[in-house]
Design a protein around this motif. Structure first.
Motif, mmCIF file in Angstrom:
data_model
loop_
_atom_site.group_PDB
_atom_site.id
_atom_site.type_symbol
_atom_site.label_atom_id
_atom_site.label_comp_id
_atom_site.label_asym_id
_atom_site.label_seq_id
_atom_site.Cartn_x
_atom_site.Cartn_y
_atom_site.Cartn_z
ATOM 1 N N ASN A 59 -0.676 10.568 -2.075
ATOM 2 C CA ASN A 59 -0.718 11.643 -3.082
ATOM 3 C C ASN A 59 0.265 11.369 -4.212
ATOM 4 O O ASN A 59 -0.041 11.579 -5.394
ATOM 5 C CB ASN A 59 -0.417 12.995 -2.443
ATOM 6 N N LEU A 60 1.450 10.902 -3.836
ATOM 7 C CA LEU A 60 2.450 10.543 -4.843
ATOM 8 C C LEU A 60 1.890 9.483 -5.780
ATOM 9 O O LEU A 60 1.980 9.608 -7.006
ATOM 10 C CB LEU A 60 3.715 10.026 -4.156
ATOM 11 N N PHE A 61 1.309 8.439 -5.192
ATOM 12 C CA PHE A 61 0.764 7.331 -5.983
ATOM 13 C C PHE A 61 -0.334 7.827 -6.918
ATOM 14 O O PHE A 61 -0.368 7.468 -8.102
ATOM 15 C CB PHE A 61 0.213 6.261 -5.037
ATOM 16 N N SER A 62 -1.227 8.659 -6.396
ATOM 17 C CA SER A 62 -2.347 9.162 -7.194
ATOM 18 C C SER A 62 -1.871 10.003 -8.374
ATOM 19 O O SER A 62 -2.494 9.986 -9.448
ATOM 20 C CB SER A 62 -3.286 9.997 -6.318
ATOM 21 N N ASN A 63 -0.785 10.736 -8.176
ATOM 22 C CA ASN A 63 -0.314 11.655 -9.211
ATOM 23 C C ASN A 63 0.646 11.034 -10.218
ATOM 24 O O ASN A 63 1.038 11.703 -11.185
ATOM 25 C CB ASN A 63 0.354 12.867 -8.557
ATOM 26 N N LEU A 64 1.033 9.785 -10.000
ATOM 27 C CA LEU A 64 1.915 9.122 -10.959
ATOM 28 C C LEU A 64 1.180 8.902 -12.283
ATOM 29 O O LEU A 64 0.118 8.282 -12.310
ATOM 30 C CB LEU A 64 2.398 7.774 -10.407
ATOM 31 N N GLU A 65 1.748 9.383 -13.360
ATOM 32 C CA GLU A 65 1.112 9.237 -14.678
ATOM 33 C C GLU A 65 1.741 8.083 -15.444
ATOM 34 O O GLU A 65 2.271 8.233 -16.538
ATOM 35 C CB GLU A 65 1.223 10.550 -15.443
ATOM 36 N N ILE A 66 1.688 6.916 -14.810
ATOM 37 C CA ILE A 66 2.190 5.682 -15.413
ATOM 38 C C ILE A 66 1.177 4.579 -15.138
ATOM 39 O O ILE A 66 0.213 4.784 -14.389
ATOM 40 C CB ILE A 66 3.561 5.276 -14.816
ATOM 41 N N GLU A 67 1.389 3.426 -15.734
ATOM 42 C CA GLU A 67 0.531 2.280 -15.427
ATOM 43 C C GLU A 67 0.730 1.906 -13.963
ATOM 44 O O GLU A 67 1.858 1.743 -13.493
ATOM 45 C CB GLU A 67 0.891 1.085 -16.306
ATOM 46 N N THR A 77 0.826 -1.204 0.000
ATOM 47 C CA THR A 77 0.000 0.000 0.000
ATOM 48 C C THR A 77 0.863 1.258 0.000
ATOM 49 O O THR A 77 1.978 1.242 0.554
ATOM 50 C CB THR A 77 -0.918 0.022 1.242
ATOM 51 N N PRO A 78 0.376 2.350 -0.585
ATOM 52 C CA PRO A 78 1.094 3.615 -0.502
ATOM 53 C C PRO A 78 0.829 4.353 0.808
ATOM 54 O O PRO A 78 1.479 5.358 1.096
ATOM 55 C CB PRO A 78 0.542 4.411 -1.696
ATOM 56 N N GLU A 79 -0.102 3.860 1.603
ATOM 57 C CA GLU A 79 -0.443 4.522 2.859
ATOM 58 C C GLU A 79 0.601 4.228 3.933
ATOM 59 O O GLU A 79 1.201 3.154 3.960
ATOM 60 C CB GLU A 79 -1.826 4.081 3.336
ATOM 61 N N LEU A 113 -7.672 -1.730 0.110
ATOM 62 C CA LEU A 113 -6.773 -1.608 -1.032
ATOM 63 C C LEU A 113 -7.538 -1.277 -2.312
ATOM 64 O O LEU A 113 -7.021 -0.573 -3.190
ATOM 65 C CB LEU A 113 -5.967 -2.895 -1.218
ATOM 66 N N LYS A 114 -8.771 -1.755 -2.412
ATOM 67 C CA LYS A 114 -9.588 -1.421 -3.579
ATOM 68 C C LYS A 114 -9.887 0.071 -3.602
ATOM 69 O O LYS A 114 -9.850 0.722 -4.658
ATOM 70 C CB LYS A 114 -10.888 -2.216 -3.572
ATOM 71 N N LYS A 115 -10.161 0.654 -2.430
ATOM 72 C CA LYS A 115 -10.401 2.096 -2.334
ATOM 73 C C LYS A 115 -9.145 2.876 -2.724
ATOM 74 O O LYS A 115 -9.226 3.903 -3.400
ATOM 75 C CB LYS A 115 -10.829 2.466 -0.915
ATOM 76 N N VAL A 116 -7.989 2.363 -2.296
ATOM 77 C CA VAL A 116 -6.722 2.995 -2.655
ATOM 78 C C VAL A 116 -6.540 2.978 -4.170
ATOM 79 O O VAL A 116 -6.121 3.976 -4.776
ATOM 80 C CB VAL A 116 -5.534 2.288 -1.973
ATOM 81 N N ALA A 117 -6.870 1.841 -4.779
ATOM 82 C CA ALA A 117 -6.730 1.702 -6.234
ATOM 83 C C ALA A 117 -7.654 2.675 -6.970
ATOM 84 O O ALA A 117 -7.248 3.329 -7.940
ATOM 85 C CB ALA A 117 -7.031 0.269 -6.655
ATOM 86 N N ILE A 118 -8.886 2.794 -6.491
ATOM 87 C CA ILE A 118 -9.848 3.708 -7.125
ATOM 88 C C ILE A 118 -9.385 5.151 -6.986
ATOM 89 O O ILE A 118 -9.377 5.917 -7.952
ATOM 90 C CB ILE A 118 -11.249 3.530 -6.497
ATOM 91 N N THR A 119 -8.980 5.519 -5.763
ATOM 92 C CA THR A 119 -8.490 6.884 -5.519
ATOM 93 C C THR A 119 -7.246 7.192 -6.341
ATOM 94 O O THR A 119 -7.080 8.296 -6.861
ATOM 95 C CB THR A 119 -8.172 7.084 -4.021
ATOM 96 N N GLY A 120 -6.375 6.207 -6.458
ATOM 97 C CA GLY A 120 -5.121 6.400 -7.171
ATOM 98 C C GLY A 120 -5.190 6.115 -8.653
ATOM 99 O O GLY A 120 -4.161 6.129 -9.338
ATOM 100 N N ASN A 121 -6.408 5.833 -9.159
ATOM 101 C CA ASN A 121 -6.592 5.545 -10.585
ATOM 102 C C ASN A 121 -5.692 4.401 -11.049
ATOM 103 O O ASN A 121 -5.002 4.485 -12.069
ATOM 104 C CB ASN A 121 -6.317 6.800 -11.425
#
Length: 256
Positions: free
Chosen positions: A195-203, A118-120, A220-228
């Motif tokens: 925030n870092l994870f969410s703003n990464l413009e990569i796969e 997780t990025p948290e 973790l699913k919520k993290v994935a949704i928030t982080g696109n």
């Protein structure tokens, strides 16, 4: 193969050619967890597996191995191999290190895959547990290792994978007390990278275990949704590389 980082040897392996994929193991593990994955992956690309500081065949360079310092050690391996851009996948602590790689070296990652990670940042309860772990390791390293690894999956699952879990425990028992405590302290002080994870413009991919006792798959699913990020749910607990090896292998083959 080894390189020297901060007067310490860092062990790594590299197989295959082109489109590098870097595989990073978790806490109390080593690059050996990828042994069953490398042959098929390396048939199509370069696969680099690294023993993080204090783990496997790599030495310790500090009393605390921060995720940032571990990431810099990984980058030194990649520099030695001439790798300037790569896909990175990390299991648990390896995911934390992967996130630091993306922070410190923003042009390095082609894609990022967090496996049971997780990025948290740690919760306060989790930080307190880290402190207790450090004390336990200093008193009885063997008891800590056996308990820590056994707690990563449900009893029903551990029975099914008894031989593999025992092998993981046996290898972890070879680690030094210093290496275990340095990583534990490093994980405790890591910062929140949401925030870092969410703003990464990569796969970005998050792979979760349905019965993971450490990281809840719904969270973790919520993290994935928030982080696109893409989200994949596997059978088993925290050790997806053991508990749902076939599915994880397929997903690793899909990483660009």
């Amino acid at each position: 193969m080894t390189i020297n980082y901060r007067d310490t040897e860092i062990f790594f392996s590299s197989e295959g050619e082109g489109n590098p994929l870097i595989l990073l193991h978790g806490f109390l593990e080593s690059s050996k967890i990828w042994d069953d994955f490398v042959p098929s992956l390396a048939a199509h690309r370069q696969v680099v597996c690294i023993d993080l500081p204090g783990h496997g065949k790599s030495g310790c360079f500090n009393e605390i191995h921060s995720m940032e310092e571990m990431a810099k050690g990984v980058k030194e391996v990649l520099r030695n191999l001439g790798i300037e851009k790569a896909a990175v996948a990390g299991h648990s602590m390896g995911g934390y290190v992967s996130l630091e790689l993306s922070k410190i070296f923003p042009t390095l990652l082609r894609s990022l895959t967090l496996i049971n990670s997780t990025p948290e940042a740690d919760s306060e309860e989790r930080k307190n547990n880290r402190d207790r772990a450090v004390k336990l390791v200093s008193k009885n390293k063997n008891a800590f290792v056996k308990m820590a690894i056994s707690n990563l999956m449900l009893p029903s699952s551990s029975g099914k994978h008894k031989a593999e879990v025992q092998n993981l425990i046996s290898e972890a028992l070879e680690m030094s007390t210093k290496g275990i405590t340095a990583a534990t302290k490093g994980m405790k002080i890591r910062t929140d990278n949401m925030n870092l994870f969410s703003n990464l413009e990569i796969e970005k991919n998050i792979i979760a275990g349905k019965e993971d006792p450490i990281l809840n798959y719904k969270s973790l699913k919520k993290v994935a949704i928030t982080g696109n990020a893409n989200y994949f749910l596997l059978n088993g607990g925290h050790l997806s590389f053991i508990e749902d090896k076939p599915t994880l292998r397929k997903l690793l083959h899909l990483i660009d």
